[in-house]
Design an enzyme around this catalytic site. Structure first.
Site, PDB file in Angstrom:
ATOM      1  N   ASN A  10     -37.029  95.137  60.807  1.00 46.36           N
ATOM      2  CA  ASN A  10     -37.873  94.762  59.673  1.00 46.36           C
ATOM      3  C   ASN A  10     -39.295  95.181  60.035  1.00 46.36           C
ATOM      4  O   ASN A  10     -39.958  94.533  60.840  1.00 46.36           O
ATOM      5  CB  ASN A  10     -37.777  93.243  59.461  1.00 46.36           C
ATOM      6  CG  ASN A  10     -38.643  92.771  58.317  1.00 46.36           C
ATOM      7  OD1 ASN A  10     -39.390  93.536  57.716  1.00 46.36           O
ATOM      8  ND2 ASN A  10     -38.541  91.489  58.012  1.00 46.36           N
ATOM      9  N   ARG A  89     -34.512  96.453  56.762  1.00 47.59           N
ATOM     10  CA  ARG A  89     -34.971  95.750  55.560  1.00 47.59           C
ATOM     11  C   ARG A  89     -35.932  96.687  54.821  1.00 47.59           C
ATOM     12  O   ARG A  89     -36.940  97.126  55.380  1.00 47.59           O
ATOM     13  CB  ARG A  89     -35.703  94.470  55.942  1.00 47.59           C
ATOM     14  CG  ARG A  89     -36.258  93.800  54.733  1.00 47.59           C
ATOM     15  CD  ARG A  89     -37.094  92.596  55.080  1.00 47.59           C
ATOM     16  NE  ARG A  89     -37.622  92.038  53.843  1.00 47.59           N
ATOM     17  CZ  ARG A  89     -38.810  91.468  53.756  1.00 47.59           C
ATOM     18  NH1 ARG A  89     -39.587  91.367  54.801  1.00 47.59           N
ATOM     19  NH2 ARG A  89     -39.228  90.982  52.609  1.00 47.59           N
ATOM     20  N   HIS A 178     -37.373  88.962  47.938  1.00 46.70           N
ATOM     21  CA  HIS A 178     -36.663  87.943  48.740  1.00 46.70           C
ATOM     22  C   HIS A 178     -35.177  87.901  48.373  1.00 46.70           C
ATOM     23  O   HIS A 178     -34.513  86.876  48.579  1.00 46.70           O
ATOM     24  CB  HIS A 178     -37.212  86.521  48.496  1.00 46.70           C
ATOM     25  CG  HIS A 178     -38.604  86.275  49.001  1.00 46.70           C
ATOM     26  ND1 HIS A 178     -39.491  85.480  48.318  1.00 46.70           N
ATOM     27  CD2 HIS A 178     -39.248  86.688  50.102  1.00 46.70           C
ATOM     28  CE1 HIS A 178     -40.633  85.411  48.981  1.00 46.70           C
ATOM     29  NE2 HIS A 178     -40.511  86.153  50.085  1.00 46.70           N
ATOM     30  N   HIS A 206     -37.257  79.826  47.602  1.00 45.89           N
ATOM     31  CA  HIS A 206     -37.663  80.374  48.903  1.00 45.89           C
ATOM     32  C   HIS A 206     -39.166  80.136  49.027  1.00 45.89           C
ATOM     33  O   HIS A 206     -39.978  80.788  48.374  1.00 45.89           O
ATOM     34  CB  HIS A 206     -37.338  81.875  48.978  1.00 45.89           C
ATOM     35  CG  HIS A 206     -37.784  82.505  50.263  1.00 45.89           C
ATOM     36  ND1 HIS A 206     -36.908  82.943  51.231  1.00 45.89           N
ATOM     37  CD2 HIS A 206     -39.023  82.740  50.754  1.00 45.89           C
ATOM     38  CE1 HIS A 206     -37.585  83.405  52.259  1.00 45.89           C
ATOM     39  NE2 HIS A 206     -38.873  83.306  51.988  1.00 45.89           N
ATOM     40  N   GLY A 208     -42.116  80.134  51.555  1.00 46.16           N
ATOM     41  CA  GLY A 208     -42.708  80.465  52.859  1.00 46.16           C
ATOM     42  C   GLY A 208     -44.143  80.850  52.613  1.00 46.16           C
ATOM     43  O   GLY A 208     -44.779  80.315  51.704  1.00 46.16           O
ATOM     44  N   ASN A 209     -44.663  81.800  53.387  1.00 52.51           N
ATOM     45  CA  ASN A 209     -46.005  82.272  53.075  1.00 52.51           C
ATOM     46  C   ASN A 209     -45.974  82.977  51.713  1.00 52.51           C
ATOM     47  O   ASN A 209     -46.866  82.820  50.899  1.00 52.51           O
ATOM     48  CB  ASN A 209     -46.510  83.178  54.191  1.00 52.51           C
ATOM     49  CG  ASN A 209     -48.017  83.221  54.186  1.00 52.51           C
ATOM     50  OD1 ASN A 209     -48.691  82.285  53.738  1.00 52.51           O
ATOM     51  ND2 ASN A 209     -48.552  84.333  54.623  1.00 52.51           N
ATOM     52  N   ARG A 239     -51.491  84.180  47.854  1.00 50.33           N
ATOM     53  CA  ARG A 239     -51.399  84.844  46.543  1.00 50.33           C
ATOM     54  C   ARG A 239     -51.533  83.819  45.434  1.00 50.33           C
ATOM     55  O   ARG A 239     -51.004  82.706  45.543  1.00 50.33           O
ATOM     56  CB  ARG A 239     -50.054  85.560  46.391  1.00 50.33           C
ATOM     57  CG  ARG A 239     -49.833  86.688  47.374  1.00 50.33           C
ATOM     58  CD  ARG A 239     -48.571  87.462  47.000  1.00 50.33           C
ATOM     59  NE  ARG A 239     -48.164  88.340  48.067  1.00 50.33           N
ATOM     60  CZ  ARG A 239     -46.982  88.275  48.695  1.00 50.33           C
ATOM     61  NH1 ARG A 239     -46.087  87.366  48.348  1.00 50.33           N
ATOM     62  NH2 ARG A 239     -46.705  89.115  49.655  1.00 50.33           N
ATOM     63  N   ARG A 283     -48.852  73.306  56.830  1.00 49.62           N
ATOM     64  CA  ARG A 283     -48.985  72.210  57.811  1.00 49.62           C
ATOM     65  C   ARG A 283     -50.407  71.672  57.860  1.00 49.62           C
ATOM     66  O   ARG A 283     -50.624  70.459  57.923  1.00 49.62           O
ATOM     67  CB  ARG A 283     -48.593  72.696  59.217  1.00 49.62           C
ATOM     68  CG  ARG A 283     -47.113  72.811  59.408  1.00 49.62           C
ATOM     69  CD  ARG A 283     -46.787  73.625  60.609  1.00 49.62           C
ATOM     70  NE  ARG A 283     -47.094  75.033  60.381  1.00 49.62           N
ATOM     71  CZ  ARG A 283     -46.559  76.046  61.056  1.00 49.62           C
ATOM     72  NH1 ARG A 283     -45.730  75.802  62.036  1.00 49.62           N
ATOM     73  NH2 ARG A 283     -46.868  77.282  60.773  1.00 49.62           N
ATOM     74  N   GLY A 330     -39.984  78.859  55.385  1.00 48.67           N
ATOM     75  CA  GLY A 330     -40.716  78.002  56.339  1.00 48.67           C
ATOM     76  C   GLY A 330     -41.140  76.668  55.746  1.00 48.67           C
ATOM     77  O   GLY A 330     -41.016  75.617  56.381  1.00 48.67           O
ATOM     78  N   GLU A 333     -37.828  74.667  54.279  1.00 49.75           N
ATOM     79  CA  GLU A 333     -36.953  74.123  55.332  1.00 49.75           C
ATOM     80  C   GLU A 333     -37.602  72.973  56.089  1.00 49.75           C
ATOM     81  O   GLU A 333     -36.906  72.165  56.705  1.00 49.75           O
ATOM     82  CB  GLU A 333     -36.600  75.234  56.338  1.00 49.75           C
ATOM     83  CG  GLU A 333     -35.665  76.285  55.753  1.00 49.75           C
ATOM     84  CD  GLU A 333     -35.585  77.553  56.600  1.00 49.75           C
ATOM     85  OE1 GLU A 333     -35.726  77.451  57.830  1.00 49.75           O
ATOM     86  OE2 GLU A 333     -35.389  78.627  56.021  1.00 49.75           O
ATOM     87  N   ASN A 334     -38.942  72.932  56.077  1.00 52.62           N
ATOM     88  CA  ASN A 334     -39.626  71.988  56.969  1.00 52.62           C
ATOM     89  C   ASN A 334     -40.450  70.896  56.309  1.00 52.62           C
ATOM     90  O   ASN A 334     -40.706  69.866  56.928  1.00 52.62           O
ATOM     91  CB  ASN A 334     -40.553  72.758  57.922  1.00 52.62           C
ATOM     92  CG  ASN A 334     -39.767  73.581  58.904  1.00 52.62           C
ATOM     93  OD1 ASN A 334     -38.968  73.035  59.662  1.00 52.62           O
ATOM     94  ND2 ASN A 334     -39.944  74.883  58.876  1.00 52.62           N
ATOM     95  N   GLU A 384     -31.980  86.213  56.751  1.00 48.20           N
ATOM     96  CA  GLU A 384     -31.915  87.549  56.147  1.00 48.20           C
ATOM     97  C   GLU A 384     -31.317  88.563  57.122  1.00 48.20           C
ATOM     98  O   GLU A 384     -30.594  89.472  56.722  1.00 48.20           O
ATOM     99  CB  GLU A 384     -33.318  87.977  55.717  1.00 48.20           C
ATOM    100  CG  GLU A 384     -33.813  87.195  54.516  1.00 48.20           C
ATOM    101  CD  GLU A 384     -35.317  87.124  54.397  1.00 48.20           C
ATOM    102  OE1 GLU A 384     -35.947  86.412  55.207  1.00 48.20           O
ATOM    103  OE2 GLU A 384     -35.868  87.785  53.501  1.00 48.20           O
TER     104      GLU A 384
HETATM  105  P1  AMP Z   1     -42.211  81.847  56.361  1.00 47.10           P
HETATM  106  O1  AMP Z   1     -43.066  82.829  55.603  1.00 47.10           O
HETATM  107  O2  AMP Z   1     -40.896  81.574  55.700  1.00 47.10           O
HETATM  108  O3  AMP Z   1     -42.105  82.163  57.822  1.00 47.10           O
HETATM  109  O4  AMP Z   1     -42.988  80.455  56.282  1.00 47.10           O
HETATM  110  C1  AMP Z   1     -44.240  80.309  56.899  1.00 47.10           C
HETATM  111  C2  AMP Z   1     -44.891  79.034  56.386  1.00 47.10           C
HETATM  112  O5  AMP Z   1     -44.038  77.900  56.589  1.00 47.10           O
HETATM  113  C3  AMP Z   1     -46.151  78.680  57.178  1.00 47.10           C
HETATM  114  O6  AMP Z   1     -47.253  79.318  56.652  1.00 47.10           O
HETATM  115  C4  AMP Z   1     -46.238  77.197  56.989  1.00 47.10           C
HETATM  116  O7  AMP Z   1     -47.030  76.973  55.836  1.00 47.10           O
HETATM  117  C5  AMP Z   1     -44.836  76.731  56.679  1.00 47.10           C
HETATM  118  N1  AMP Z   1     -44.313  75.829  57.705  1.00 47.10           N
HETATM  119  C6  AMP Z   1     -43.731  76.146  58.887  1.00 47.10           C
HETATM  120  N2  AMP Z   1     -43.385  75.033  59.572  1.00 47.10           N
HETATM  121  C7  AMP Z   1     -43.770  73.970  58.799  1.00 47.10           C
HETATM  122  C8  AMP Z   1     -43.683  72.540  58.947  1.00 47.10           C
HETATM  123  N3  AMP Z   1     -43.169  71.986  60.029  1.00 47.10           N
HETATM  124  N4  AMP Z   1     -44.183  71.791  57.937  1.00 47.10           N
HETATM  125  C9  AMP Z   1     -44.718  72.355  56.836  1.00 47.10           C
HETATM  126  N5  AMP Z   1     -44.808  73.678  56.639  1.00 47.10           N
HETATM  127  C10 AMP Z   1     -44.340  74.490  57.603  1.00 47.10           C
END
Ligand code: AMP
Length: 400
Positions: A10, A89, A178, A206, A208-209, A239, A283, A330, A333-334, A384
């Protein structure tokens, strides 16, 4: 370990993630990432047999150096013999690519042409393809496209309210991204429901960032929140997501922004970062809410979650039936806080979380987090790389 491992690559503008995966068992044999490529600080991080090692990369610090390092590493650990194919990817496959594709010169040429739709992604993805081709000239290289899963969307979901010739002549339409992640977690949800994927209808978030929401009806993507580019849809890390297009003219005509400044504003300075003026990292925002009762952080989180809830609710118009909601990425899931706030706006869809279960599912755990009488709501970690390894293996071996 079988002798059919797939090297998954990737490639980003200054990074190159890789993993060597057994596509049958899903075992990750070795994984790593080359970071800060094209700078003197370039290094590669490798995780193998429980050890993690960082090594600085040599001149010219580029993607080819990173790939050569990986080859050397695989040789040193007698892993080259088990290599079966390389899976890449690729971000944008346009309308041409709806399935994994064996890469040859014609495919490379059309990926290059598609770069006008994804100027930030396709050219750098191709750098990875070229570097891997040089290093593994006798192995098949396969492209797995982020847009492919969404090619099943009906025209009513992908045509914009613009003159139709912009679609016909210039390919301006919703493509969605995604796709590999949405496909993976939706399939996992089907397994949890013990239903065939072709009869499973879920909404996948999904988060994440980058964030996107997809409506999957009977195993097919029927709508998704990202559009021609990954800028459309919900609010993301940096974004803006959807906004009144009139704002762009206001910025240019009244506030003298250049097109480049508008692009940077919407792609890099907006979203969680722009609203909170604190961070793009969920976070940090959560900590400011919990530890400091920071009002702006709280508003940022409310905007982020409300927009996601609204998109999920709107996808009721896309589905024939609704089997449940999946959180991944991210944040998905968290962050139990994000999941709670999203679910709190969806009571009318009978989405109710069991707060104890919700709090418990974090850090790569998977599980049902809804109450017994609620619609199903799961957290499912995305993978992925596993999908790319599986699809690459299936294409080359002909096995399903
Ligand atoms: P990704 O792009 O899927 O890798 O997600 C990255 C984002 O997940 C980070 O910028 C965080 O904002 C978020 N993240 C990761 N760990 C945690 C956590 N324990 N609690 C809240 N947000 C998290």
């Amino acid at each position: 370990m079988s002798n059919k491992a797939v090297l998954v690559i990737n490639c980003g503008s200054s990074s190159l993630k890789f993993s060597l995966i057994d596509p049958i068992s899903g075992e990750v044999i070795v994984s790593g990432v080359g970071e800060r490529l094209l700078s003197k600080q370039a290094f590669i991080k490798i995780a193998f047999q429980g050890n993690k090692e960082n090594t600085p990369l040599a001149v010219p610090f580029d993607h080819q150096v990173a790939v050569n390092f990986i080859v050397e590493f695989l040789h040193q650990h007698n892993l080259v013999e088990c290599l079966f194919a390389v899976g890449h990817r690729l971000v944008h496959g346009g309308e041409e690519y709806s399935t994994p594709t064996l890469i040859d010169d014609v495919v490379k040429y059309s990926i290059e042409k598609l770069a006008k739709l994804a100027p930030l992604h396709n050219p750098v993805n191709l750098i990875g393809v070229n570097a891997a081709e040089k290093a593994f000239s006798d192995l098949p290289q396969v492209a797995v496209f982020d847009t492919a899963f969404h090619q099943t969307m009906p025209a009513k979901a992908y045509i914009y309210g613009l003159p139709y010739n912009l679609y016909e002549e210039h390919g301006i339409r919703r493509y969605g991204f995604h796709g590999t992640s949405h496909y993976f977690v939706a399939k996992q949800a089907a397994k949890l429901l013990e239903k065939p994927f072709s009869q499973t209808s879920v909404i996948t978030a999904h988060l994440g960032n980058g964030c996107s929401i997809t409506a999957i009806d009977n195993g097919k993507s029927v709508d998704t929140s990202m559009g021609l580019t990954p800028l459309e849809g919900v609010v993301m890390g940096t974004r803006s997501g959807d906004l009144d297009p009139g704002i762009i003219f206001h910025l240019i005509e009244q506030l003298n922004y250049t097109p480049e400044q508008v692009s940077n504003l919407l792609n890099k300075d907006s979203g969680l970062l722009g609203i909170s003026q604190m961070s793009n990292d969920c976070r940090t925002i959560e900590e400011a809410i919990i530890n400091d009762q920071d009002e702006r952080a709280n508003l940022t989180m409310d905007i982020f979650c409300y927009r996601i809830s609204k998109t999920i609710a709107s996808y009721m118009a896309s589905l024939s039936h609704f089997d449940g909601l999946v959180f991944t990425g991210g944040i998905g899931e968290n962050s139990d806080l994000v999941r709670t706030r999203i679910a709190n706006s969806l009571h009318l869809l009978n989405i109710r979380l069991d707060e104890a279960k919700n709090t418990d599912v974090r850090f790569g755990k998977s599980g049902l987090i809804s109450t017994p009488n609620s619609q199903h709501c799961w957290v499912i970690p995305t993978n992925e790389e596993q999908v790319i390894a599986e699809q690459t293996y299936q294409l080359i071996s002909g096995e399903k």
